[in-house]
Enzyme design. Sequence first.
Site, PDB file in Angstrom:
ATOM      1  N   CYS A   2       0.849  -1.174   0.000  1.00 31.97           N
ATOM      2  CA  CYS A   2       0.000   0.000   0.000  1.00 31.97           C
ATOM      3  C   CYS A   2       0.895   1.237   0.000  1.00 31.97           C
ATOM      4  O   CYS A   2       1.912   1.280   0.692  1.00 31.97           O
ATOM      5  CB  CYS A   2      -0.937   0.106   1.190  1.00 31.97           C
ATOM      6  SG  CYS A   2      -2.102  -1.246   1.309  1.00 31.97           S
ATOM      7  N   ARG A  27       3.934  -0.570  -4.809  1.00 34.97           N
ATOM      8  CA  ARG A  27       3.647  -1.082  -3.466  1.00 34.97           C
ATOM      9  C   ARG A  27       2.320  -1.842  -3.391  1.00 34.97           C
ATOM     10  O   ARG A  27       2.024  -2.489  -2.394  1.00 34.97           O
ATOM     11  CB  ARG A  27       3.605   0.087  -2.473  1.00 34.97           C
ATOM     12  CG  ARG A  27       4.894   0.843  -2.383  1.00 34.97           C
ATOM     13  CD  ARG A  27       4.745   2.003  -1.426  1.00 34.97           C
ATOM     14  NE  ARG A  27       4.597   1.556  -0.064  1.00 34.97           N
ATOM     15  CZ  ARG A  27       5.598   1.311   0.759  1.00 34.97           C
ATOM     16  NH1 ARG A  27       6.831   1.491   0.354  1.00 34.97           N
ATOM     17  NH2 ARG A  27       5.383   0.905   1.986  1.00 34.97           N
ATOM     18  N   TRP A  75      -2.815  -2.716  -1.605  1.00 31.96           N
ATOM     19  CA  TRP A  75      -2.542  -4.152  -1.744  1.00 31.96           C
ATOM     20  C   TRP A  75      -3.367  -4.788  -0.650  1.00 31.96           C
ATOM     21  O   TRP A  75      -3.087  -4.616   0.542  1.00 31.96           O
ATOM     22  CB  TRP A  75      -1.054  -4.426  -1.553  1.00 31.96           C
ATOM     23  CG  TRP A  75      -0.682  -5.845  -1.800  1.00 31.96           C
ATOM     24  CD1 TRP A  75      -0.353  -6.404  -3.003  1.00 31.96           C
ATOM     25  CD2 TRP A  75      -0.595  -6.901  -0.841  1.00 31.96           C
ATOM     26  NE1 TRP A  75      -0.079  -7.738  -2.846  1.00 31.96           N
ATOM     27  CE2 TRP A  75      -0.209  -8.073  -1.530  1.00 31.96           C
ATOM     28  CE3 TRP A  75      -0.805  -6.994   0.531  1.00 31.96           C
ATOM     29  CZ2 TRP A  75      -0.040  -9.301  -0.906  1.00 31.96           C
ATOM     30  CZ3 TRP A  75      -0.626  -8.219   1.158  1.00 31.96           C
ATOM     31  CH2 TRP A  75      -0.240  -9.354   0.437  1.00 31.96           C
ATOM     32  N   ASN A 101      -1.680   2.236   5.645  1.00 31.48           N
ATOM     33  CA  ASN A 101      -0.833   1.142   5.176  1.00 31.48           C
ATOM     34  C   ASN A 101      -0.449   0.337   6.404  1.00 31.48           C
ATOM     35  O   ASN A 101       0.115   0.883   7.350  1.00 31.48           O
ATOM     36  CB  ASN A 101       0.421   1.722   4.490  1.00 31.48           C
ATOM     37  CG  ASN A 101       1.489   0.670   4.239  1.00 31.48           C
ATOM     38  OD1 ASN A 101       1.184  -0.493   4.081  1.00 31.48           O
ATOM     39  ND2 ASN A 101       2.737   1.102   4.208  1.00 31.48           N
ATOM     40  N   GLY A 102      -0.790  -0.958   6.405  1.00 33.37           N
ATOM     41  CA  GLY A 102      -0.479  -1.785   7.569  1.00 33.37           C
ATOM     42  C   GLY A 102      -1.664  -2.672   7.904  1.00 33.37           C
ATOM     43  O   GLY A 102      -2.558  -2.859   7.081  1.00 33.37           O
ATOM     44  N   GLU A 487      16.627 -18.138  -8.051  1.00 37.31           N
ATOM     45  CA  GLU A 487      16.249 -16.779  -8.423  1.00 37.31           C
ATOM     46  C   GLU A 487      15.670 -16.751  -9.850  1.00 37.31           C
ATOM     47  O   GLU A 487      14.684 -16.062 -10.114  1.00 37.31           O
ATOM     48  CB  GLU A 487      17.472 -15.852  -8.281  1.00 37.31           C
ATOM     49  CG  GLU A 487      17.270 -14.414  -8.714  1.00 37.31           C
ATOM     50  CD  GLU A 487      16.141 -13.673  -8.000  1.00 37.31           C
ATOM     51  OE1 GLU A 487      15.597 -14.172  -7.008  1.00 37.31           O
ATOM     52  OE2 GLU A 487      15.794 -12.579  -8.479  1.00 37.31           O
ATOM     53  N   LYS A 491      11.942 -15.480 -10.702  1.00 37.07           N
ATOM     54  CA  LYS A 491      11.686 -14.401 -11.677  1.00 37.07           C
ATOM     55  C   LYS A 491      10.608 -14.836 -12.658  1.00 37.07           C
ATOM     56  O   LYS A 491       9.680 -14.112 -12.939  1.00 37.07           O
ATOM     57  CB  LYS A 491      12.935 -14.052 -12.496  1.00 37.07           C
ATOM     58  CG  LYS A 491      14.011 -13.162 -11.925  1.00 37.07           C
ATOM     59  CD  LYS A 491      13.610 -11.786 -11.565  1.00 37.07           C
ATOM     60  CE  LYS A 491      12.891 -11.725 -10.291  1.00 37.07           C
ATOM     61  NZ  LYS A 491      13.447 -11.452  -9.055  1.00 37.07           N
ATOM     62  N   GLU A 494       7.044 -15.295 -10.951  1.00 31.54           N
ATOM     63  CA  GLU A 494       6.356 -14.101 -10.438  1.00 31.54           C
ATOM     64  C   GLU A 494       5.841 -13.195 -11.542  1.00 31.54           C
ATOM     65  O   GLU A 494       4.811 -12.558 -11.381  1.00 31.54           O
ATOM     66  CB  GLU A 494       7.188 -13.335  -9.409  1.00 31.54           C
ATOM     67  CG  GLU A 494       8.452 -12.698  -9.897  1.00 31.54           C
ATOM     68  CD  GLU A 494       9.262 -12.045  -8.764  1.00 31.54           C
ATOM     69  OE1 GLU A 494       8.702 -11.658  -7.734  1.00 31.54           O
ATOM     70  OE2 GLU A 494      10.490 -11.930  -8.931  1.00 31.54           O
ATOM     71  N   HIS A 510      16.524 -37.118  -7.055  1.00 31.20           N
ATOM     72  CA  HIS A 510      15.743 -37.520  -5.885  1.00 31.20           C
ATOM     73  C   HIS A 510      14.287 -37.082  -6.008  1.00 31.20           C
ATOM     74  O   HIS A 510      13.602 -36.905  -5.014  1.00 31.20           O
ATOM     75  CB  HIS A 510      16.380 -36.956  -4.611  1.00 31.20           C
ATOM     76  CG  HIS A 510      17.785 -37.442  -4.404  1.00 31.20           C
ATOM     77  ND1 HIS A 510      18.071 -38.739  -4.085  1.00 31.20           N
ATOM     78  CD2 HIS A 510      18.975 -36.818  -4.521  1.00 31.20           C
ATOM     79  CE1 HIS A 510      19.386 -38.899  -3.991  1.00 31.20           C
ATOM     80  NE2 HIS A 510      19.960 -37.729  -4.266  1.00 31.20           N
ATOM     81  N   LYS A 609       5.826  -4.824  -4.193  1.00 30.16           N
ATOM     82  CA  LYS A 609       7.276  -4.748  -4.082  1.00 30.16           C
ATOM     83  C   LYS A 609       7.730  -4.664  -2.636  1.00 30.16           C
ATOM     84  O   LYS A 609       8.727  -5.240  -2.247  1.00 30.16           O
ATOM     85  CB  LYS A 609       7.784  -3.543  -4.868  1.00 30.16           C
ATOM     86  CG  LYS A 609       9.289  -3.494  -4.872  1.00 30.16           C
ATOM     87  CD  LYS A 609       9.826  -2.887  -6.123  1.00 30.16           C
ATOM     88  CE  LYS A 609      11.290  -3.124  -6.261  1.00 30.16           C
ATOM     89  NZ  LYS A 609      11.608  -4.511  -6.604  1.00 30.16           N
TER      90      LYS A 609
HETATM   91  C1  G6P Z   1       8.624  -8.832  -2.290  1.00 25.33           C
HETATM   92  C2  G6P Z   1       9.200  -8.388  -3.608  1.00 25.33           C
HETATM   93  C3  G6P Z   1      10.479  -9.159  -3.899  1.00 25.33           C
HETATM   94  C4  G6P Z   1      11.461  -8.994  -2.748  1.00 25.33           C
HETATM   95  C5  G6P Z   1      10.833  -9.382  -1.418  1.00 25.33           C
HETATM   96  C6  G6P Z   1      11.717  -8.959  -0.260  1.00 25.33           C
HETATM   97  O1  G6P Z   1       8.171 -10.133  -2.377  1.00 25.33           O
HETATM   98  O2  G6P Z   1       8.267  -8.598  -4.653  1.00 25.33           O
HETATM   99  O3  G6P Z   1      11.065  -8.679  -5.086  1.00 25.33           O
HETATM  100  O4  G6P Z   1      12.574  -9.794  -2.984  1.00 25.33           O
HETATM  101  O5  G6P Z   1       9.586  -8.701  -1.244  1.00 25.33           O
HETATM  102  O6  G6P Z   1      11.790  -7.567  -0.264  1.00 25.33           O
HETATM  103  P1  G6P Z   1      12.999  -6.719   0.289  1.00 25.33           P
HETATM  104  O7  G6P Z   1      12.590  -5.306   0.023  1.00 25.33           O
HETATM  105  O8  G6P Z   1      13.093  -7.024   1.745  1.00 25.33           O
HETATM  106  O9  G6P Z   1      14.205  -7.114  -0.449  1.00 25.33           O
END
Ligand code: G6P
Length: 614
Positions: A2, A27, A75, A101-102, A487, A491, A494, A510, A609
């Site tokens: 948010c 956000r 969000w 936000n929260g 990673e 990517k 997501e 396994h 994010k």
């Molecule tokens: C969210 C974002 C990711 C990020 C993660 C941790 O899930 O979409 O891209 O890696 O949060 O966020 P931070 O800001 O702590 O790296």
Amino acid sequence: MCGIVGYIGKGQAYPVLINGLNRLEYRGYDSAGVAMIPEKGTLNIYKAAGKVKQLEDSVKNCNIEGHVGIAHTRWATHGAPNKENAHPHCSMSGRLALVHNGIIENYGVLKDKLTEKGYVFSSTTDTEVLVQLIDYIYGAGDMSLVAAVQLALKEVIGAYAIAVIDRDNPDMIVAARKSSPLVIGMAEDGLYLASDATPIVEYTNKVIYLDDEEVACLNMDGTYRIVDLDNADCCHEAQTVAVNIGQLQKGGFPHFMIKEIFDQPECLADCMRGRVLKDMNKIVVSAVIENRDVLLNARRFIIVACGTSWHAGLIGKQLIEDFCRIPVEVEYASEFRYRNPVINEGDVVMAVSQSGETADTLAAIEMAKEKGAFIYGVCNVVGSSIARAADAGSYIHVGPEIGVASTKAFTGQVTVLTMIAMALAKEMGRADDGFMAKVIDELLSLPEKIKEVLAFDEYIKDIARIFTYVHNFIYLGRGYAFPVALEGALKLKEISYIHAEGYPAAEMKHGPIALIDSNMPVVVIATKTHLYDKVVSNVQEIKSRGGRILAVVTKGDTVIKNMADFCIEIPETMECMEPVVASIPLQLLAYHVAANKGLDVDRPRNLAKSVTVE
Ligand code: G6P
């Protein structure tokens, strides 16, 4: 999660609010809303489900006048992402509007109490409970809005960053924070408020970051006061933020994500500037020098992080163990904080976080701090909550990352972790001049090597076309390449919504090997490391089961090239630095698959994010 924006001053609020929401959309983006007071006694609130664009379209014929206003991009946590649950929420009296936000954890109890008093709710959010509570307290006695907010917040359990405006007192915004970030910007034409500095930097570079349980009253005449919940004054020095507007724009690219992928050579150069000193054969990480004794005496390091940052942490573990021989554990912050972990005084807990606001990571370090650990932050956002809560830290300095899928922050985190590990190794007497010179050369050549990989963009785009409509992917890697496989898979899933699993290549037999057939693309990081021959065998195992292999190999490779269906060659580098170079083709692959599918790459569904709720 948010985003909040607020403005009070000589200018019109609406353009500032909409511009700010666009900047903060990373956000959260499932609904948005604005509230403005055009004149005393009138409160205009407009909301829309969906992205900020939908909100803009929906207010085309509305009165958007007003020198004071607040706005929100959501969000969803409590309540579906629809118009009713969008913020700002209004009190039943119609007097107050609030954005939040929260999460208000005790909203159920508060709601029952307010319902008994006759309050009726029009949404299913926790936020509406808060605005009704403030309204109830405000109306019950002769007090200021600040006092009503203070009293209400004393009853609240949970996390909040809020901004409230009063229809009958349009000369102020009252804002407060606990666990969710809030920044005030001071400019000639008024005062700005936002969840982070990105909506503010085009108006001013003078900001104040509110601390937990502080309440700010921003006035129309440009004055402001910050107090705690007991009304004691809180002193803050204004800080200067250095974000350049160009970094907040797409610069000709169709999406922020691809811009950020292509920005990496420059970002990593920024990240190393002033730290990797070839002439002096030195890597200078000031927090390592300043806290030399604590770090050198640490019995172990614990890295806490979430998402992509956790993957960077896995690489950090290998780096610190390899270079310094200090044991390192890597923990999901969300698990660590609730697990009663063994933390001893003298342990170093390192929080890796792009945003510096991830609620679980923040809570994990607060818990570790209470138990006596030394907290080291590795963050991107300057002045963020984790950066401020840490005892020491190193910024990654890659500039604002807007695309929800992290790219440049990941390679920046790995680069900083490499510098920290090497600086520590030097202090420990574990890095001789020759090794230092080698690491420095390799670090400084990373930007050029990334450029070489970026030149394969068109080729990777072609490969992405072939794989756009498959349903599953497997990513394999070993050693330093295992977190890269994780990673790469993250990517892809997501942003393209394709199921993808990252696995250590040898673990495949396994379980996952049962999934291999001609429909299963397998991405293998098969570069020339000490595990190369082992990975060749793993590739053979996939090949003999009909899997389609997309291999990331070292330039000049011939063995894997003969086995794989597609090969992307990356320049040779030290094994420990391969994660940075090998991640680039996987970022490009994920991007092009998602872009081919016509998906909203920068704002993938259900994600945000900055995850400021647990
Ligand atoms: C969210 C974002 C990711 C990020 C993660 C941790 O899930 O979409 O891209 O890696 O949060 O966020 P931070 O800001 O702590 O790296």
